[in-house]
Scaffold this active site. Structure first.
Site, PDB file in Angstrom:
ATOM      1  N   CYS A  11       0.873  -1.172   0.000  1.00 19.71           N
ATOM      2  CA  CYS A  11       0.000   0.000   0.000  1.00 19.71           C
ATOM      3  C   CYS A  11       0.909   1.219   0.000  1.00 19.71           C
ATOM      4  CB  CYS A  11      -1.012  -0.006   1.150  1.00 19.71           C
ATOM      5  SG  CYS A  11      -0.340   0.156   2.801  1.00 19.71           S
ATOM      6  N   CYS A  85      -2.307   1.564  -4.267  1.00 17.95           N
ATOM      7  CA  CYS A  85      -1.084   2.302  -4.601  1.00 17.95           C
ATOM      8  C   CYS A  85      -1.034   2.665  -6.078  1.00 17.95           C
ATOM      9  CB  CYS A  85       0.170   1.572  -4.151  1.00 17.95           C
ATOM     10  SG  CYS A  85       0.501   0.016  -4.968  1.00 17.95           S
ATOM     11  N   CYS A  89       2.830   0.916  -8.207  1.00 22.38           N
ATOM     12  CA  CYS A  89       3.181  -0.489  -8.029  1.00 22.38           C
ATOM     13  C   CYS A  89       3.684  -1.086  -9.344  1.00 22.38           C
ATOM     14  CB  CYS A  89       1.970  -1.281  -7.552  1.00 22.38           C
ATOM     15  SG  CYS A  89       1.412  -0.782  -5.924  1.00 22.38           S
TER      16      CYS A  89
END
Length: 133
Positions: A11, A85, A89
């Site tokens: 996250c 995220c 990511c």
């Protein structure tokens, strides 16, 4: 080939959702899965409300520190679970990816964090079943 699957929870701040998910999976998998967590912009510390919510379930995440997300961590994981995220990511071909839409517990009270904690447990239990069956 590793003897057990590895899961990376990601996250943004690696302070709430991903730490709770890692805590649940570590607890429920009992050593059958390698568990990691990281954040695209890690906070200074794990959210104390998340720590409290997990303590209520008998899981201690006080020793955890938010860690920065690295390409190596993604590359060396069998499953990557992201939690809000977005484009931060990285994606590698051949990996299993899931994006869990969960409310961010940052700045929230214990009642809301408990709901997120319980939702994470349900998802972690399902993931564990899929990875070990």
């Amino acid at each position: 080939m590793r003897d057990k699957p590895s899961v990376l929870f990601v996250c943004v701040h690696n302070a709430g959702r991903s730490q709770m998910a890692a805590g649940w999976l570590t607890h429920l998998a009992a050593g059958r899965i390698e568990v990691r967590s990281a954040g695209s912009a890690p906070a200074d510390q794990v959210n104390p409300i998340a720590v409290e919510a997990m303590r209520e379930e008998g899981i201690d995440i006080t020793g955890e520190q938010p860690k920065v997300l690295t390409m190596d961590a993604v590359e060396s994981s069998d499953a990557v679970i992201t939690m809000g995220c977005g484009d931060a990511c990285p994606v590698f071909p051949g990996k299993r990816y899931e994006d869990w839409q969960l409310d961010d517990p940052a700045g929230q009270g214990i009642e809301m964090v408990r709901q997120v904690r319980d939702e994470i447990r349900t998802r972690v239990e399902r993931l564990l079943t899929e990875l070990t069956s």
